[in-house]
Motif scaffolding. Structure first.
Motif, short mmCIF file in Angstrom:
data_model
loop_
_atom_site.label_atom_id
_atom_site.label_comp_id
_atom_site.label_asym_id
_atom_site.label_seq_id
_atom_site.Cartn_x
_atom_site.Cartn_y
_atom_site.Cartn_z
N ASN A 1 0.80 -1.22 0.00
CA ASN A 1 0.00 0.00 0.00
C ASN A 1 0.84 1.27 0.00
OD1 ASN A 1 -2.59 -1.15 -0.08
ND2 ASN A 1 -2.36 -1.74 2.06
N MET A 2 2.12 1.14 -0.34
CA MET A 2 2.94 2.34 -0.51
C MET A 2 3.19 2.50 -2.01
SD MET A 2 5.65 1.79 2.59
CE MET A 2 6.16 3.45 2.97
N ASP B 1 4.37 6.89 -9.01
CA ASP B 1 3.26 7.25 -8.14
C ASP B 1 2.21 6.14 -8.00
OD1 ASP B 1 4.14 9.65 -7.26
OD2 ASP B 1 3.33 10.75 -8.98
N HIS B 2 2.44 5.02 -8.69
CA HIS B 2 1.48 3.92 -8.56
C HIS B 2 1.66 3.22 -7.23
CE1 HIS B 2 0.13 3.36 -12.92
NE2 HIS B 2 0.73 4.52 -12.83
N LEU B 3 0.60 2.57 -6.78
CA LEU B 3 0.75 1.72 -5.61
C LEU B 3 1.47 0.45 -6.04
CD1 LEU B 3 -2.56 1.71 -3.58
CD2 LEU B 3 -0.45 2.94 -3.17
N ARG C 1 1.06 -2.50 -5.13
CA ARG C 1 0.17 -3.64 -5.34
C ARG C 1 -0.43 -3.65 -6.74
NH1 ARG C 1 -3.68 -3.26 -0.91
NH2 ARG C 1 -4.41 -5.21 -1.72
N ASN C 2 -0.49 -2.47 -7.37
CA ASN C 2 -1.13 -2.38 -8.67
C ASN C 2 -0.18 -2.64 -9.84
OD1 ASN C 2 -3.48 -1.85 -7.42
ND2 ASN C 2 -3.50 0.34 -7.81
N VAL D 1 5.23 3.08 8.28
CA VAL D 1 4.26 2.48 7.36
C VAL D 1 4.82 1.16 6.82
CG1 VAL D 1 2.98 2.81 5.23
CG2 VAL D 1 3.30 4.71 6.77
N ARG E 1 4.22 -1.44 9.29
CA ARG E 1 2.81 -1.80 9.29
C ARG E 1 2.50 -2.76 8.13
NH1 ARG E 1 -0.98 2.87 7.57
NH2 ARG E 1 -0.48 2.00 5.55
N GLU E 2 3.12 -2.47 6.98
CA GLU E 2 2.81 -3.27 5.79
C GLU E 2 3.42 -4.67 5.89
OE1 GLU E 2 1.16 -2.41 2.70
OE2 GLU E 2 0.28 -0.97 4.09
N ARG F 1 -3.11 6.76 0.07
CA ARG F 1 -2.72 5.49 -0.53
C ARG F 1 -3.94 4.69 -0.90
NH1 ARG F 1 0.84 6.12 3.79
NH2 ARG F 1 2.89 6.64 3.01
N LEU G 1 -5.62 6.05 -3.95
CA LEU G 1 -4.94 5.57 -5.15
C LEU G 1 -5.42 4.17 -5.49
CD1 LEU G 1 -1.23 6.62 -4.73
CD2 LEU G 1 -2.72 7.16 -6.61
N GLU G 2 -5.57 3.38 -4.43
CA GLU G 2 -5.97 2.00 -4.61
C GLU G 2 -7.33 1.94 -5.30
OE1 GLU G 2 -5.99 -0.01 -0.91
OE2 GLU G 2 -7.16 -1.67 -1.72
N GLU H 1 -7.18 3.59 -9.21
CA GLU H 1 -6.47 2.91 -10.28
C GLU H 1 -7.18 1.62 -10.59
OE1 GLU H 1 -1.94 4.34 -10.26
OE2 GLU H 1 -2.57 2.82 -8.89
N GLN I 1 -5.55 -3.04 -12.97
CA GLN I 1 -4.19 -3.54 -12.80
C GLN I 1 -4.10 -4.64 -11.76
OE1 GLN I 1 -1.44 -0.43 -12.14
NE2 GLN I 1 -1.23 -0.09 -14.32
N LEU I 2 -5.19 -4.92 -11.09
CA LEU I 2 -5.13 -5.95 -10.07
C LEU I 2 -5.04 -7.31 -10.74
CD1 LEU I 2 -7.81 -4.55 -7.66
CD2 LEU I 2 -5.37 -4.65 -7.31
N ASP I 3 -4.15 -8.15 -10.21
CA ASP I 3 -4.02 -9.45 -10.82
C ASP I 3 -4.92 -10.48 -10.13
OD1 ASP I 3 -0.67 -9.79 -9.45
OD2 ASP I 3 -2.59 -9.36 -8.54
#
Lengths: 293, 603
Positions: free
Chosen positions: A104-105, A158-160, A162-163, B449, B452-453, B572, B575-576, B579, B582-584
């Protein structure tokens, strides 16, 4: 004569990594047994072996994630402390077999985290926002962007994480590891799950990393990748080092083939027996057809 | 299946009306509702807020009136009038539907409250029936408007469920707004200022509501109004502006908050404001620990308690066992330092644990603090804290001769003791906001962070996990201790029972955590908004005190189901969500199709 001259050149350059007699036991199970491995500056060394041979365990011993039961690991002549963050600080960076990005970064933030050991700004400096803080932050960002350019991810900063597509996540892991300016990069199956094009790209990336002066130790199952890339290959089987040498030596070694494909057991049918059985079957077949008529 | 696919094409509304008829119905309903607020809804003034007058609206009728006016505005914008289009960059049907629903909700709630309070439908005057009918007509009309979104709302063409349900969901869905025309900088800043001004007005109105019915009516309309603005695309615009001018937005928020005591005639509601600020500040401190570093701390209120006890002990209270009187700055440092020490002492052994284990241990330490304070009473332990009696009579603060316990006239406005403390607390909040923001956007914040991740990966990147977690814990504790020093003076009494794990009155550990999660973990404004809601709603709806924790739990479950990222989404997480493609993760509804492919291949 040749052997002595070889050892002489060895003495000239202190190895980047010298693991001697590394043994790792989990209770009664010995996952890694007395493995010696050296990586010299500017070398790409491959570590191969069948599944469960102890390759990743050995990696974890090198990076301080596990404390080896016996043996020692030295980086540029100094013994490493068994703490992962101190190992990274000393100059060994790694990637993981199953990708472990900070999902998530953003891509840039991931690389900036990799810069952690090479920057010093503490909490006080962050709260006061002194000029030195801004300078360090700026320098970190620039260096990280350079690394993203190097791995071809700059447009996606700038994308995450995860993506990103799978192949780029692998690349980002390498960029993040390089951000700590390591002398030795440990790659744990960098091409797992990649298609041939992505594998080629990774190959070129690893060569480029070596050209920048970072030695590489790589675990991989893709033999073509290993034999094209590595100066030396070590084979680990059931926790023990079977052989170490150039690609040709390893490829020709029967024990390695046996470890991967298995050996015929004692009393296994030879060619004579096979012929005998076939003849008997053929005879029976003709007998049956005759009966039928 | 095929029928479903065809009926969901285009912008077909939930109710099959022609656009003209739908608009007409909405207009008739809205204007009818508007007029009905000028007529009596009930015959007696025993229902709070005078709803008996024919000629002008009163009490809850004003809320209905506001809803109706806003609906009309958006209905007019829907005709595409030049100069009004900026009000709805993402379409007007959604806002009209939300506002009509909000008006319906608040009106029907009012009529229901009259019926229940006064005992029977007989207490409604014809005006009430007109209001009920017209608001319903408006909603029916709004449901027939062509939807803003033209995309198929179903996850896949053969998803189960009736098509009308999906049409309703599409009507309520928000569409990304059209590109904004670039504005001059001064206009953008003006827009931010106006937005915060409106925010201050809304907050002040809510806090000033004198009876629970009015507050509930206000709450219904504000929630739907917020949804309407979101659906109109204005919230997205504002978010874009505040991210662009971050510092100006922060300053505007600070100024708006500082204006609040000046809008009040007396101290009745400034005390609520002061308590909200204390709660919000502590929640923001907890956000460092939970939101950034990902350490679940269930005993966080203990650090507030340490700060408050430390400040009370050195405040010069006659009941203090120490009996010293520090100036406030020294008391503040003492409280913060005591919390820091306590945080490090608790953190050093516990932070070697991860996840659930850490949560349980911090929960235990939180209770240990409370019980220790109870036992340091002279009989079961040394006499330090007076046990359950606590430390009463904490004297009011004096800074440079300014007595916080007295009434003052500032710029001609009377400011009472709570107003003074509110302004002082606002400075502390601003300080905590500054610390949070600067810490989050630094090497240390990124390392938190990262921990945390994925803690293992973070240590492999050279991060000393234990040290940074301890730093987060200590910083969080210090900030809570700072807030505690002010709290001791605001409440004037410090007792152990103020610092429980869970209780009806915030701040307690459970509510603090809820404020962070409800508002949005890791964000700056999230915990502040969450804390304001969690304090204000129970304080205003005191008739529901018995069911408060039940409703609170229900609200959290619903929130986690429908908006797990909290009210304010992290950058964040935003953004998730923005976008796509793009998720697999494979689309689950495609699997049956693949199954067919396999059987074919096998055949």
């Amino acid at each position: 004569m040749t052997t002595t001259s070889l050892t002489k050149t060895d003495d000239h350059s202190t190895p980047i990594l010298a693991a001697t007699g590394v043994t790792m036991r989990f209770g009664g199970l010995t996952a890694v047994r007395a493995v010696d491995l050296t990586v010299r500056p500017g070398e790409i060394v491959g570590l191969i072996g069948p599944n469960g041979a102890g390759k990743t365990t050995f990696f974890n011993c090198l990076t301080g994630l596990y404390v080896p039961t016996e043996g020692r690991v030295a980086y540029q002549g100094t013994v490493l402390p068994p703490k992962p963050h101190l190992v990274t600080q000393a100059g060994i960076a790694r990637t993981f077999q199953n990708i472990r990005l900070f999902a998530n970064m953003t891509v840039l933030e991931n690389v900036l985290v990799g810069r952690h050991t090479r920057t010093k700004e503490g909490l006080a400096s962050a709260l006061l926002r002194l000029p030195s803080f801004r300078r360090a932050e700026q320098a970190s960002k620039e260096r990280s962007m350079e690394l993203l350019e190097f791995t071809g991810l700059a447009t996606k900063c700038d994308h995450l994480a995860r993506n990103l597509p799978y192949g780029e996540q692998r690349k980002l892991e390498i960029a993040r590891a390089l951000a700590s300016e390591p002398g030795l990069l440990l790659l744990d199956e960098p091409t797992a799950g990649m298609n041939p094009q992505e594998t080629r790209a990774t190959e070129e990336l690893v060569l480029a990393v070596r050209d920048q002066g970072t030695a590489v130790l790589v675990i991989e199952h893709d033999m073509r990748f290993i034999f094209r890339l590595c100066d030396r290959v070590a084979v680990l089987v059931q926790g023990e080092k079977l052989i170490e040498g150039t690609s040709e030596t390893v490829q020709a070694d029967e024990r390695v083939i046996a470890a991967y494909l298995g050996t015929p057991f004692e009393g296994a049918p030879g060619s004579d027996e096979v012929a005998e059985v076939e003849a008997a079957e053929a005879h029976q077949h003709t007998a049956q057809t005759e009966d039928g008529q | 299946m095929t029928i479903h696919t065809t009926t969901l094409d285009g912008t077909s509304p939930p109710l099959p009306l022609s656009p003209t008829l739908a608009r007409a119905l909405t207009a008739i309903g809205t204007i009818g509702a508007l007029i009905s607020t000028f007529v009596a809804w009930t015959w007696t003034t025993s229902f709070p807020g005078n709803l008996t007058v024919t000629g002008y609206p009163g009490g809850l009728q004003l809320i209905t009136l506001t809803g109706a006016v806003l609906t009309t505005v958006y209905l007019i914008v829907g005709y595409g009038i030049r100069g009004l289009r900026w009000l709805a960059p993402a379409g007007t049907s959604g806002p009209v539907l939300y506002l009509a629903l909000g008006t319906l909700g608040t009106t029907w709630y009012t009529l229901l409250a009259i019926t229940v309070d006064l005992g029977g439908l007989a207490n409604l005057e014809p005006g009430g029936y007109i209001a009920a009918a017209t608001t319903l007509i408006a909603v029916i009309g709004a449901l027939g408007l062509p939807t803003d979104s033209a995309t198929d709302p179903r996850p896949s063409p053969n998803a189960p469920g009736p098509p009308s349900w999906y049409r309703l969901r599409r009507a309520l869905a928000s569409v990304p707004p059209q590109r904004a025309k670039p504005l001059p900088v001064w206009a953008e800043i003006l827009a931010i200022a106006i937005a915060f001004g409106i925010g201050l007005y809304l907050f002040t109105y809510g806090i000033d509501t004198e009876y629970a019915e009015l507050f509930l009516g206000y709450l219904i309309l504000t929630s739907f109004g917020f949804a309407a603005l979101n659906s109109a695309g204005l919230i997205a615009r504002l978010t874009a502006l505040t991210t662009k001018h971050h510092n100006i937005a922060l300053a505007a928020a600070f100024v708006a908050a500082a204006c609040f005591p000046f809008t009040q005639d007396n101290d009745t509601y400034t005390s609520v404001g002061a308590y909200i600020l204390i709660f919000a500040t502590v929640a923001l401190g907890l956000n460092v620990v939970v939101g950034l570093a990902g350490l679940l701390d269930l005993g966080y209120v203990a650090f507030l308690g340490v700060g408050a006890y430390a400040a009370a002990l050195v405040s010069g209270s006659p009941e203090s066992s120490i009996g010293v009187h520090f100036p406030f700055w020294a008391a503040m440092l003492t409280g913060a330092a005591a919390s820091l020490v306590f945080g490090v002492l608790i953190g050093a052994p516990t932070l070697r644990l991860r996840g659930d284990y850490l949560a349980i241990v911090t929960l235990g330490f939180g209770e240990i603090f409370r019980i220790s304070m109870l036992n340091l009473n002279g009989t079961t332990g040394p006499d330090v804290t007076n046990g359950s009696m606590g430390i009463p009579n904490v004297p009011s603060l004096k800074i440079f001769g300014f007595d916080f316990g007295e009434n003052h006239n500032i710029l001609g406005y009377p400011i009472g003791p709570f107003g003074n403390y509110y302004l002082l607390m606002l400075l502390v909040t601003a300080f905590v906001v500054l610390v949070f923001r600067r810490a989050a956007e630094s090497r240390i914040g990124r390392a938190w962070v990262a921990i945390r991740e994925d803690e293992t990966a973070a240590t492999a990147m050279g991060i000393n996990g234990f040290r940074l977690k301890l730093l987060a814990f200590a910083l969080g504790a210090t900030l809570a201790g700072l807030a505690g020093t002010v709290q001791a003076h605001v409440t004037t009494t410090v007792t152990p029972e103020q610092y429980q794990f869970a209780g009806p009155v915030p701040p307690n550990s459970a509510f603090l955590l809820a404020a962070v999660i409800l508002g949005g973990m890791g964000t700056l404004s999230g915990p502040i908004i969450g804390a304001a809601l969690l304090y204000l709603i129970p304080a205003k709806l005191d008739f529901m005190a018995d069911y408060q924790l039940l409703l609170f739990g229900l609200a959290l479950i619903l929130l986690m189901r429908f908006r797990p990222e909290g009210l304010v989404a992290d950058r964040r997480k935003q953004l998730e969500f923005h976008e796509t493609g793009q998720l697999d993760v494979p689309d689950q509804d495609r699997l049956p199709g693949q199954g067919i492919g396999i059987t074919k291949a096998e055949a």
